[in-house]
Design an enzyme around this catalytic site. Structure first.
Site, PDB file in Angstrom:
ATOM      1  N   GLU A   1       7.697   5.128   4.853  1.00  0.00           N
ATOM      2  CA  GLU A   1       9.000   5.117   4.160  1.00  0.00           C
ATOM      3  C   GLU A   1      10.046   4.290   4.906  1.00  0.00           C
ATOM      4  O   GLU A   1      11.010   3.812   4.314  1.00  0.00           O
ATOM      5  CB  GLU A   1       9.535   6.542   3.968  1.00  0.00           C
ATOM      6  CG  GLU A   1       8.883   7.323   2.842  1.00  0.00           C
ATOM      7  CD  GLU A   1       9.149   6.760   1.436  1.00  0.00           C
ATOM      8  OE1 GLU A   1      10.277   6.332   1.153  1.00  0.00           O
ATOM      9  OE2 GLU A   1       8.197   6.758   0.626  1.00  0.00           O
TER      10      GLU A   1
ATOM     11  N   HIS B   1       0.679   7.490   0.324  1.00  0.00           N
ATOM     12  CA  HIS B   1       1.344   6.609   1.293  1.00  0.00           C
ATOM     13  C   HIS B   1       0.342   5.970   2.266  1.00  0.00           C
ATOM     14  O   HIS B   1       0.619   4.919   2.839  1.00  0.00           O
ATOM     15  CB  HIS B   1       2.357   7.393   2.134  1.00  0.00           C
ATOM     16  CG  HIS B   1       3.666   7.662   1.462  1.00  0.00           C
ATOM     17  ND1 HIS B   1       3.818   8.601   0.473  1.00  0.00           N
ATOM     18  CD2 HIS B   1       4.898   7.103   1.648  1.00  0.00           C
ATOM     19  CE1 HIS B   1       5.087   8.630   0.083  1.00  0.00           C
ATOM     20  NE2 HIS B   1       5.768   7.725   0.777  1.00  0.00           N
TER      21      HIS B   1
ATOM     22  N   ASP C   1       6.258   9.559  -7.526  1.00  0.00           N
ATOM     23  CA  ASP C   1       5.891   9.942  -6.152  1.00  0.00           C
ATOM     24  C   ASP C   1       7.159  10.372  -5.422  1.00  0.00           C
ATOM     25  O   ASP C   1       8.274  10.197  -5.931  1.00  0.00           O
ATOM     26  CB  ASP C   1       5.230   8.750  -5.419  1.00  0.00           C
ATOM     27  CG  ASP C   1       4.828   9.102  -3.989  1.00  0.00           C
ATOM     28  OD1 ASP C   1       4.246  10.176  -3.777  1.00  0.00           O
ATOM     29  OD2 ASP C   1       5.128   8.317  -3.065  1.00  0.00           O
ATOM     30  N   SER C   2       6.983  10.881  -4.202  1.00  0.00           N
ATOM     31  CA  SER C   2       8.135  11.247  -3.385  1.00  0.00           C
ATOM     32  C   SER C   2       8.843   9.994  -2.850  1.00  0.00           C
ATOM     33  O   SER C   2       9.937  10.091  -2.314  1.00  0.00           O
ATOM     34  CB  SER C   2       7.676  12.097  -2.202  1.00  0.00           C
ATOM     35  OG  SER C   2       6.852  11.313  -1.359  1.00  0.00           O
TER      36      SER C   2
ATOM     37  N   CYS D   1       1.121  11.392  -6.400  1.00  0.00           N
ATOM     38  CA  CYS D   1       1.491  12.082  -5.164  1.00  0.00           C
ATOM     39  C   CYS D   1       0.525  13.255  -5.039  1.00  0.00           C
ATOM     40  O   CYS D   1       0.455  14.101  -5.946  1.00  0.00           O
ATOM     41  CB  CYS D   1       2.928  12.578  -5.280  1.00  0.00           C
ATOM     42  SG  CYS D   1       3.450  13.655  -3.939  1.00  0.00           S
TER      43      CYS D   1
ATOM     44  N   CYS E   1      -3.230  11.067   0.626  1.00  0.00           N
ATOM     45  CA  CYS E   1      -1.787  10.916   0.442  1.00  0.00           C
ATOM     46  C   CYS E   1      -1.597   9.472   0.004  1.00  0.00           C
ATOM     47  O   CYS E   1      -2.152   8.560   0.638  1.00  0.00           O
ATOM     48  CB  CYS E   1      -1.041  11.180   1.739  1.00  0.00           C
ATOM     49  SG  CYS E   1       0.711  10.729   1.663  1.00  0.00           S
TER      50      CYS E   1
END
Ligand code: DGL
Length: 268
Positions: free
Chosen positions: A151, A185, A9-10, A72, A183
């Site tokens: 994040e 996240h 993932d990012s 992601c 997403c």
């Protein structure tokens, strides 16, 4: 070490998928990579997300994984087909599993999708939904403020609630009964999103369905891990490892070690 499942993932978002893989497949080892140095991917041009995804896959292949999970949505939307063509192990994305879960859930046939700008712009969800269930009405909304909140490790507070409320306003549509968290996240913000959307909207998190797909593929290939070797997990990120570790330990409810991998030439 037994052959691991590589998850990328990012940043910390893919941990929502990793946690579900750990729950459904407790014998499997995981090698996780979060590109936190270059996060977020959402606002970046598709070509850049493609290049970053290829670089991460190249890095992960040195561990000889038996499967790659692109945890992601932004990377799945632009790079899944290309990565599938370029490696000889199974590659799983997170968009189709989310679509299947939404189709299963909706009764009103009105589905909402929230994701990064990249995912929404790609229309990958709209296309996948239309392909399987053309009668479903789809509304998408980009929520670019969510990933930086997750994040940074911020937990819910008044400001976060206000940002979530403001971001979700365009998607509060009559009759909508399912909202895809497009997403990886966003499950970190589940409680807040649920509060804002109200009790009539079911939040669809693709992690569970993605882990089920991983499980089915490994089973059919006869590649499920044997109980004789205990699983070993490895976590690598390209950004600040302490912050990553703190967020990951909270989410996974276990102690972990995190290694930092610094990209050779800075491409961020
Ligand atoms: N977690 C990712 C996704 O599912 C990427 C978010 C981002 O880096 O913008 O889209």
């Amino acid at each position: 070490m037994q052959q691991a499942i590589a998850i990328l993932d990012s940043g910390v978002g893919g941990l929502t998928v990793a946690r579900e893989v750990m729950r459904q497949l407790p014998q499997e080892s995981i090698i996780y990579f979060g590109d936190s140095e270059r996060s977020p991917f959402g606002p970046r041009p598709a070509e850049e997300v493609m290049r970053f995804t290829k670089e991460i896959v190249h890095y992960l292949l040195q561990f000889k994984p038996k499967m790659i999970v692109i945890a992601c949505n932004t990377a799945t939307a632009v790079a899944l087909d290309e990565i599938r063509r370029s490696v000889d192990i199974p590659v799983v994305g997170v968009i189709h599993p989310g679509v299947r879960a939404a189709i299963k859930n909706t009764k009103t046939k009105r589905v909402g999708i929230i994701g990064t700008e990249g995912t929404v712009k790609s229309q990958a969800y709209d296309k996948a939904l239309k392909e399987i269930a053309p009668h479903i009405q789809v509304t998408s909304q980009a929520c670019p403020k969510f990933v930086p909140i997750v994040e940074s490790g911020i937990e819910e507070n008044e400001e976060v609630i206000e940002i979530v409320r403001e971001s979700l306003r365009p998607i509060q549509i009559d009759g909508l009964d399912s909202l895809i968290l497009g997403c990886t996240h966003y499950p970190f913000l589940t409680e807040t999103i649920a509060k804002v959307m109200g009790p009539n909207v079911e939040l669809i998190n693709s992690a569970e369905e993605t882990a089920r797909e991983v499980s089915a593929i490994l089973y059919h290939r006869g590649e499920l891990a044997k109980a004789t070797t205990p699983p070993q997990h490895k976590f690598v990120c390209s950004g600040e490892p302490q912050l990553f570790q703190q967020i990951a330990e909270r989410w996974l409810a276990r102690k972990i070690e995190v290694e930092r991998m610094i990209w050779e030439k800075t491409t961020s």
